[in-house]
Structure formats: structure tokens, C-alpha cells
Design a protein around this motif. Structure first.
Motif, PDB file in Angstrom:
ATOM      1  N   HIS A  31       0.727  -1.225   0.234  1.00 46.10           N
ATOM      2  CA  HIS A  31      -0.003  -0.026   0.046  1.00 46.10           C
ATOM      3  C   HIS A  31       0.861   1.088  -0.111  1.00 46.10           C
ATOM      4  CE1 HIS A  31      -3.538   2.335   0.383  1.00 46.10           C
ATOM      5  NE2 HIS A  31      -2.821   3.044   1.322  1.00 46.10           N
ATOM      6  N   PRO A  32       1.886   1.368   0.898  1.00 40.33           N
ATOM      7  CA  PRO A  32       2.543   2.714   0.853  1.00 40.33           C
ATOM      8  C   PRO A  32       3.275   2.795  -0.549  1.00 40.33           C
ATOM      9  CG  PRO A  32       3.493   1.357   2.733  1.00 40.33           C
ATOM     10  CD  PRO A  32       2.089   0.373   1.931  1.00 40.33           C
ATOM     11  N   LEU A  33       3.712   1.920  -1.269  1.00 38.59           N
ATOM     12  CA  LEU A  33       4.347   2.068  -2.686  1.00 38.59           C
ATOM     13  C   LEU A  33       3.290   2.558  -3.642  1.00 38.59           C
ATOM     14  CD1 LEU A  33       6.394  -1.377  -2.910  1.00 38.59           C
ATOM     15  CD2 LEU A  33       7.136   1.054  -2.658  1.00 38.59           C
ATOM     16  N   LEU A  34       2.134   1.870  -3.495  1.00 37.53           N
ATOM     17  CA  LEU A  34       0.920   2.431  -4.278  1.00 37.53           C
ATOM     18  C   LEU A  34       0.493   3.962  -3.898  1.00 37.53           C
ATOM     19  CD1 LEU A  34      -1.423  -0.768  -4.323  1.00 37.53           C
ATOM     20  CD2 LEU A  34       0.045   0.136  -6.064  1.00 37.53           C
ATOM     21  N   LYS A  35       0.388   4.125  -2.822  1.00 36.69           N
ATOM     22  CA  LYS A  35      -0.025   5.574  -2.207  1.00 36.69           C
ATOM     23  C   LYS A  35       1.133   6.568  -2.718  1.00 36.69           C
ATOM     24  CE  LYS A  35      -1.469   8.181   1.748  1.00 36.69           C
ATOM     25  NZ  LYS A  35      -1.716   8.031   3.155  1.00 36.69           N
ATOM     26  N   GLN A  36       2.471   6.232  -2.803  1.00 33.57           N
ATOM     27  CA  GLN A  36       3.558   6.949  -3.251  1.00 33.57           C
ATOM     28  C   GLN A  36       3.344   7.200  -4.734  1.00 33.57           C
ATOM     29  OE1 GLN A  36       7.318   5.074  -3.098  1.00 33.57           O
ATOM     30  NE2 GLN A  36       8.438   7.270  -2.529  1.00 33.57           N
ATOM     31  N   ALA A  37       2.938   6.229  -5.540  1.00 38.77           N
ATOM     32  CA  ALA A  37       2.713   6.402  -7.057  1.00 38.77           C
ATOM     33  C   ALA A  37       1.398   7.097  -7.183  1.00 38.77           C
ATOM     34  CB  ALA A  37       2.585   5.073  -7.494  1.00 38.77           C
ATOM     35  N   GLY A  38       0.449   7.471  -6.235  1.00 36.84           N
ATOM     36  CA  GLY A  38      -0.665   8.126  -6.273  1.00 36.84           C
ATOM     37  C   GLY A  38      -1.659   6.951  -6.631  1.00 36.84           C
ATOM     38  N   LEU A  39      -1.547   6.124  -6.313  1.00 38.13           N
ATOM     39  CA  LEU A  39      -2.475   4.934  -6.471  1.00 38.13           C
ATOM     40  C   LEU A  39      -3.037   3.943  -5.391  1.00 38.13           C
ATOM     41  CD1 LEU A  39      -0.433   3.454  -9.623  1.00 38.13           C
ATOM     42  CD2 LEU A  39      -2.666   4.574  -9.699  1.00 38.13           C
ATOM     43  N   GLY A  40      -3.092   4.889  -4.233  1.00 40.47           N
ATOM     44  CA  GLY A  40      -3.545   4.399  -3.076  1.00 40.47           C
ATOM     45  C   GLY A  40      -4.803   3.584  -2.996  1.00 40.47           C
ATOM     46  N   MET A  42      -6.048   1.674  -5.450  1.00 36.63           N
ATOM     47  CA  MET A  42      -5.780   0.449  -6.267  1.00 36.63           C
ATOM     48  C   MET A  42      -6.025  -1.017  -5.789  1.00 36.63           C
ATOM     49  SD  MET A  42      -2.601  -0.489  -8.958  1.00 36.63           S
ATOM     50  CE  MET A  42      -3.124  -0.570 -10.652  1.00 36.63           C
ATOM     51  N   ALA A  43      -6.915  -1.452  -6.099  1.00 38.87           N
ATOM     52  CA  ALA A  43      -7.133  -2.895  -5.797  1.00 38.87           C
ATOM     53  C   ALA A  43      -6.142  -3.766  -5.885  1.00 38.87           C
ATOM     54  CB  ALA A  43      -8.393  -3.284  -6.397  1.00 38.87           C
ATOM     55  N   SER A  45      -6.231  -6.951  -6.460  1.00 42.96           N
ATOM     56  CA  SER A  45      -6.244  -7.876  -7.781  1.00 42.96           C
ATOM     57  C   SER A  45      -5.659  -7.077  -8.858  1.00 42.96           C
ATOM     58  CB  SER A  45      -7.802  -8.073  -7.966  1.00 42.96           C
ATOM     59  OG  SER A  45      -8.664  -7.078  -8.132  1.00 42.96           O
ATOM     60  N   ASN A  46      -5.968  -6.022  -9.105  1.00 40.51           N
ATOM     61  CA  ASN A  46      -5.127  -4.945 -10.104  1.00 40.51           C
ATOM     62  C   ASN A  46      -3.745  -4.833 -10.051  1.00 40.51           C
ATOM     63  OD1 ASN A  46      -7.725  -4.789 -11.441  1.00 40.51           O
ATOM     64  ND2 ASN A  46      -7.906  -2.607 -10.492  1.00 40.51           N
ATOM     65  N   VAL A  47      -3.152  -5.151  -8.811  1.00 38.14           N
ATOM     66  CA  VAL A  47      -1.696  -5.093  -8.868  1.00 38.14           C
ATOM     67  C   VAL A  47      -1.313  -6.569  -9.170  1.00 38.14           C
ATOM     68  CG1 VAL A  47       0.277  -5.026  -7.145  1.00 38.14           C
ATOM     69  CG2 VAL A  47      -1.828  -3.219  -6.832  1.00 38.14           C
ATOM     70  N   ILE A  48      -2.001  -7.391  -8.831  1.00 37.68           N
ATOM     71  CA  ILE A  48      -1.641  -8.925  -9.230  1.00 37.68           C
ATOM     72  C   ILE A  48      -1.617  -8.842 -10.778  1.00 37.68           C
ATOM     73  CG2 ILE A  48      -2.025 -11.242  -9.151  1.00 37.68           C
ATOM     74  CD1 ILE A  48      -1.029 -10.157  -6.340  1.00 37.68           C
ATOM     75  N   PHE A  49      -2.727  -8.273 -11.240  1.00 35.92           N
ATOM     76  CA  PHE A  49      -2.668  -8.408 -12.979  1.00 35.92           C
ATOM     77  C   PHE A  49      -1.627  -7.628 -13.307  1.00 35.92           C
ATOM     78  CE2 PHE A  49      -4.726  -7.182 -16.932  1.00 35.92           C
ATOM     79  CZ  PHE A  49      -5.072  -8.369 -17.373  1.00 35.92           C
ATOM     80  N   LEU A  50      -1.317  -6.387 -12.873  1.00 31.99           N
ATOM     81  CA  LEU A  50      -0.283  -5.627 -13.416  1.00 31.99           C
ATOM     82  C   LEU A  50       1.160  -6.603 -13.247  1.00 31.99           C
ATOM     83  CD1 LEU A  50       1.040  -2.431 -13.542  1.00 31.99           C
ATOM     84  CD2 LEU A  50       2.055  -3.220 -11.228  1.00 31.99           C
ATOM     85  N   LEU A  51       1.404  -7.142 -12.205  1.00 32.97           N
ATOM     86  CA  LEU A  51       2.628  -8.134 -12.163  1.00 32.97           C
ATOM     87  C   LEU A  51       2.503  -9.224 -13.111  1.00 32.97           C
ATOM     88  CD1 LEU A  51       2.859  -7.982  -8.136  1.00 32.97           C
ATOM     89  CD2 LEU A  51       4.376  -6.867  -9.945  1.00 32.97           C
ATOM     90  N   SER A  52       1.450  -9.536 -13.469  1.00 29.17           N
ATOM     91  CA  SER A  52       1.391 -10.800 -14.659  1.00 29.17           C
ATOM     92  C   SER A  52       1.770 -10.263 -15.980  1.00 29.17           C
ATOM     93  CB  SER A  52       0.010 -11.297 -14.547  1.00 29.17           C
ATOM     94  OG  SER A  52      -0.855 -10.377 -15.212  1.00 29.17           O
ATOM     95  N   LEU A  53       1.899  -8.681 -16.136  1.00 29.51           N
ATOM     96  CA  LEU A  53       2.212  -8.075 -17.265  1.00 29.51           C
ATOM     97  C   LEU A  53       3.717  -7.734 -17.388  1.00 29.51           C
ATOM     98  CD1 LEU A  53      -0.936  -6.150 -17.853  1.00 29.51           C
ATOM     99  CD2 LEU A  53      -0.224  -8.045 -19.238  1.00 29.51           C
ATOM    100  N   ASP A  54       4.549  -7.858 -16.355  1.00 25.48           N
ATOM    101  CA  ASP A  54       5.804  -7.085 -16.378  1.00 25.48           C
ATOM    102  C   ASP A  54       6.881  -8.006 -17.023  1.00 25.48           C
ATOM    103  OD1 ASP A  54       6.375  -9.009 -14.286  1.00 25.48           O
ATOM    104  OD2 ASP A  54       7.432  -7.609 -12.991  1.00 25.48           O
ATOM    105  N   LYS A  55       6.442  -8.887 -17.604  1.00 26.69           N
ATOM    106  CA  LYS A  55       7.422  -9.852 -18.329  1.00 26.69           C
ATOM    107  C   LYS A  55       7.459  -9.534 -19.714  1.00 26.69           C
ATOM    108  CE  LYS A  55       8.955 -12.475 -14.807  1.00 26.69           C
ATOM    109  NZ  LYS A  55       9.117 -11.700 -13.726  1.00 26.69           N
ATOM    110  N   GLY A  56       6.605  -8.635 -20.227  1.00 23.91           N
ATOM    111  CA  GLY A  56       6.379  -8.316 -21.412  1.00 23.91           C
ATOM    112  C   GLY A  56       4.882  -8.291 -22.116  1.00 23.91           C
ATOM    113  N   PRO A  57       4.822  -7.761 -23.254  1.00 26.08           N
ATOM    114  CA  PRO A  57       3.392  -7.897 -23.804  1.00 26.08           C
ATOM    115  C   PRO A  57       2.584  -9.135 -23.697  1.00 26.08           C
ATOM    116  CG  PRO A  57       4.715  -6.699 -25.157  1.00 26.08           C
ATOM    117  CD  PRO A  57       5.733  -7.495 -24.130  1.00 26.08           C
ATOM    118  N   LYS A  58       1.333  -9.103 -23.536  1.00 28.24           N
ATOM    119  CA  LYS A  58       0.306 -10.530 -23.496  1.00 28.24           C
ATOM    120  C   LYS A  58      -0.735 -10.056 -24.327  1.00 28.24           C
ATOM    121  CE  LYS A  58       1.762 -13.383 -19.648  1.00 28.24           C
ATOM    122  NZ  LYS A  58       1.184 -14.151 -18.576  1.00 28.24           N
TER     123      LYS A  58
END
Length: 150
Positions: A31-40, A42-43, A45-58
Motif C-alpha cells: 500500500h505505501p508503494l501504491l500511495k507514493q505512486a498516487g494509486l492508493g 488501487m485494488a 487484484s489489479n496489482v496482481i494483474f499488473l505483475l502478470s504483465l511485467d515480463k512483456g506484452p501479453k
């Protein structure tokens, strides 16, 4: 929380409960990382989804299959990431009918920040992933059994 009853029989339901609890702790941790990014707001589930995309386009169809998420939920998650300027949705250059999701620089930076904050002992992480895989396989096998029995 032994994970077994008096007869020594374990329950996969206990793994589900512990996994859900761990996910809530993960949410609190990032949560502090999200808050720092202005995304306090953010669910997780969306963070998990974001992490599933960090290896490249899908491709969207691959996300639905690989992440075992309903198509409508994938659409909502993509829309949320796009709205937050963390991802872009484009046509696949090989097949214009197919949509591809790619993290923006902002999305890549957030994912990298979360991965740095959550790094740890590779052996422990590998063991945890192995346990989660066993749980996933058990649930998938059980679902197939129920589908064939019904």
C-alpha cells in the motif's frame, strides 16, 4: 493452524484460507508503494494483474487462459490499468483481431518497485511457489472430477 485434523488428514481449504490472509498482508505491505505512486485506492487484484504483465506484452486471450480469470474481469482490470496510465491496449501486429496489453513506463516502474520491495530468499520463494502449484493442481483436478461426475 496445523493444517490437519485429529486423524492426520489435511484440508486444502486451510491453504485457501491462509492464501487469502497472505494476500491481505501483501496488500497492506505494498500500500505505501501504491500511495507514493498516487494509486492508493488501487485494488490488490489489479496489482496482481499488473505483475502478470511485467515480463512483456501479453495477448488478452492468453491472460484469460494463463491467469484463469473470467474475460469480463480481465477487461475491467485492463481498463483500470489503462485509466491509471499503467498499461496500453493495442492490436496484435500479427493479427489485428487480437488485443495485446503492454505496461507503460509508469507501469513497468511500479512493477519493478513492487518486485524490489518483495524480493527475498530464492529457496523460500521457490518452496512457496511449489506449494501454491500443488494447491492449484489439486483444485483443477477436483474441478475436472466434479464436472465429469455432474
Amino acid at each position: 493452524m496445523s493444517g490437519s485434523d485429529r486423524r492426520g488428514k489435511g484440508h486444502w481449504a486451510d491453504v485457501a484460507v491462509a492464501s487469502h490472509r497472505a494476500l491481505r498482508h501483501f496488500d497492506d505491505f505494498i500500500h505505501p508503494l501504491l500511495k507514493q505512486a498516487g494509486l492508493g485506492n488501487m485494488a490488490v487484484s489489479n496489482v496482481i494483474f499488473l505483475l502478470s504483465l511485467d515480463k512483456g506484452p501479453k495477448r488478452v486471450v492468453d491472460l484469460i487462459r494463463d491467469e484463469n480469470i473470467a474475460g469480463s474481469n480481465v477487461s475491467y482490470a485492463i481498463a483500470s490499468l489503462v485509466d491509471c496510465e499503467l498499461a496500453v491496449r493495442e492490436s496484435d501486429p500479427k493479427d489485428k483481431r487480437v488485443r495485446v496489453v503492454t505496461l507503460t513506463e509508469r507501469g513497468q516502474n511500479l512493477a519493478a518497485s513492487i518486485r524490489r520491495a518483495t524480493s527475498g530468499d530464492a529457496g523460500q520463494i521457490g518452496a512457496a511457489l511449489k506449494g501454491v502449484t500443488h494447491f492449484e493442481n489439486h483444485c483443477s483436478t477436483g474441478m475436472r472430477r466434479l464436472a465429469h461426475a455432474g
